[in-house]
Scaffold this active site. Sequence first.
Site, short mmCIF file in Angstrom:
data_model
loop_
_atom_site.label_atom_id
_atom_site.label_comp_id
_atom_site.label_asym_id
_atom_site.label_seq_id
_atom_site.Cartn_x
_atom_site.Cartn_y
_atom_site.Cartn_z
N ARG A 36 0.83 -1.21 0.00
CA ARG A 36 0.00 0.00 0.00
C ARG A 36 0.86 1.26 0.00
O ARG A 36 0.58 2.22 -0.72
CB ARG A 36 -0.92 0.01 1.21
CG ARG A 36 -2.02 -1.02 1.12
CD ARG A 36 -2.87 -1.04 2.34
NE ARG A 36 -3.88 -2.09 2.26
CZ ARG A 36 -4.48 -2.61 3.30
NH1 ARG A 36 -4.22 -2.18 4.52
NH2 ARG A 36 -5.37 -3.57 3.14
N ARG A 65 20.28 -7.90 7.83
CA ARG A 65 19.81 -9.27 7.98
C ARG A 65 20.92 -10.24 8.39
O ARG A 65 20.63 -11.33 8.88
CB ARG A 65 19.18 -9.75 6.67
CG ARG A 65 20.19 -10.13 5.61
CD ARG A 65 19.53 -10.39 4.26
NE ARG A 65 20.42 -11.02 3.33
CZ ARG A 65 21.41 -10.45 2.68
NH1 ARG A 65 21.67 -9.17 2.89
NH2 ARG A 65 22.16 -11.11 1.83
#
Length: 117
Positions: free
Chosen positions: A16, A89
Amino acid sequence: VLFSGYFAMQVIYARRKYKVSPPETTGHPEFERTFRAQANCSEYFPIFISLLWVAGIFFHQGVTAVCGLLYLYTRLRYFQGYAGAARGRLGPLYASAWLLWGLLGLALAGLLAHFLR
């Protein structure tokens, strides 16, 4: 299940925010990192659940539960780190890999002890 739901919701929010309509998987780099982090976590979930189950049955439930909680925490940190920047990460990735290897060791030790009795 809660972690999978959380990761999926983050992908929906990123879609979105960056206007990436399904089924597209490319777009803004931040969306792509969020999407990839969710996909990576989902890919390792069956391995984790299988090892957790076998180690819990054949080794020790308490030790296995602690390893499982630590694994879930490292995957959450992995997701958050990857969504922020690709380098974020690495530390949690290595920690979660070590925990999977640890669960594999516990599962194998439990299976060996069970079948060699």
